[in-house]
Scaffold this motif. Structure first.
Motif, PDB file in Angstrom:
ATOM      1  N   GLU A  59       0.824  -1.209   0.000  1.00 25.39           N
ATOM      2  CA  GLU A  59       0.000   0.000   0.000  1.00 25.39           C
ATOM      3  C   GLU A  59       0.859   1.261   0.000  1.00 25.39           C
ATOM      4  O   GLU A  59       0.526   2.245  -0.658  1.00 25.39           O
ATOM      5  N   ASP A  63       0.958   4.182  -2.826  1.00 25.37           N
ATOM      6  CA  ASP A  63       0.657   5.562  -2.418  1.00 25.37           C
ATOM      7  C   ASP A  63       1.837   6.498  -2.633  1.00 25.37           C
ATOM      8  O   ASP A  63       1.732   7.694  -2.381  1.00 25.37           O
ATOM      9  N   GLU A  77      -5.234  -8.890  -6.537  1.00 19.58           N
ATOM     10  CA  GLU A  77      -6.309  -8.135  -7.183  1.00 19.58           C
ATOM     11  C   GLU A  77      -7.026  -7.162  -6.251  1.00 19.58           C
ATOM     12  O   GLU A  77      -7.340  -6.037  -6.631  1.00 19.58           O
ATOM     13  N   ASN A  78      -7.288  -7.556  -5.021  1.00 17.44           N
ATOM     14  CA  ASN A  78      -8.031  -6.700  -4.084  1.00 17.44           C
ATOM     15  C   ASN A  78      -7.205  -5.541  -3.539  1.00 17.44           C
ATOM     16  O   ASN A  78      -7.754  -4.659  -2.882  1.00 17.44           O
ATOM     17  N   PRO A  81      -4.745  -0.354  -6.875  1.00 25.13           N
ATOM     18  CA  PRO A  81      -5.463   0.927  -6.887  1.00 25.13           C
ATOM     19  C   PRO A  81      -6.592   0.899  -7.926  1.00 25.13           C
ATOM     20  O   PRO A  81      -6.480   0.241  -8.968  1.00 25.13           O
ATOM     21  N   LEU A  82      -7.660   1.608  -7.636  1.00 30.13           N
ATOM     22  CA  LEU A  82      -8.809   1.637  -8.550  1.00 30.13           C
ATOM     23  C   LEU A  82      -8.453   2.255  -9.900  1.00 30.13           C
ATOM     24  O   LEU A  82      -9.056   1.919 -10.913  1.00 30.13           O
ATOM     25  N   ASP A  83      -7.463   3.147  -9.916  1.00 30.85           N
ATOM     26  CA  ASP A  83      -7.094   3.818 -11.167  1.00 30.85           C
ATOM     27  C   ASP A  83      -5.909   3.147 -11.874  1.00 30.85           C
ATOM     28  O   ASP A  83      -5.293   3.737 -12.761  1.00 30.85           O
ATOM     29  N   ALA A  84      -5.614   1.901 -11.516  1.00 29.96           N
ATOM     30  CA  ALA A  84      -4.496   1.190 -12.138  1.00 29.96           C
ATOM     31  C   ALA A  84      -4.766   0.963 -13.628  1.00 29.96           C
ATOM     32  O   ALA A  84      -5.891   0.702 -14.033  1.00 29.96           O
ATOM     33  N   GLU A  86      -4.271  -1.407 -16.718  1.00 24.68           N
ATOM     34  CA  GLU A  86      -4.024  -2.831 -16.934  1.00 24.68           C
ATOM     35  C   GLU A  86      -3.534  -3.062 -18.354  1.00 24.68           C
ATOM     36  O   GLU A  86      -4.099  -2.530 -19.300  1.00 24.68           O
TER      37      GLU A  86
END
Length: 102
Positions: A59, A63, A77-78, A81-84, A86
């Motif tokens: 993390e 960050d 996967e969990n 970051p949401l904005d990764a 792929e």
């Protein structure tokens, strides 16, 4: 499929000064660019539990506002970051590579 090869080229474009190799056993390699920026290269192939990634401080890496290049991201996967961004690599029937960016 070419994951490490792709990461080597991304690092080349970022002007990484270090030798690029897959961090299969160490989980993460840290590189520095010619502009003194950090690039982190992760390989989570051998990870069995997301807690292993948490134990190395994943993390904090994410960050850090640095480049984080992840091989085998489906194993954490969990934690991504949401904005990764792929990049999906596959080999087609005719031995050509398919690259999808999401």
């Amino acid at each position: 499929v070419g994951k490490t090869t792709l990461i080597k080229e991304i690092c080349n474009q970022l002007e990484v000064l270090d030798n690029i190799s897959s961090p299969t056993f160490s989980l993460v390699n840290e590189y520095e660019t010619s502009k003194k920026e950090k690039v982190f290269h992760f390989d989570f192939y051998r990870i069995e539990d997301e807690n292993e990634a948490l134990d190395i401080g994943i993390e904090e890496y994410f960050d850090n506002n640095a480049w984080c290049l992840v091989e085998w991201p489906e194993n954490i996967e969990n934690l991504l970051p949401l904005d990764a961004v792929e990049i999906h690599l596959s080999i087609l029937d005719d031995n050509q590579r398919n690259i999808q960016i999401k």
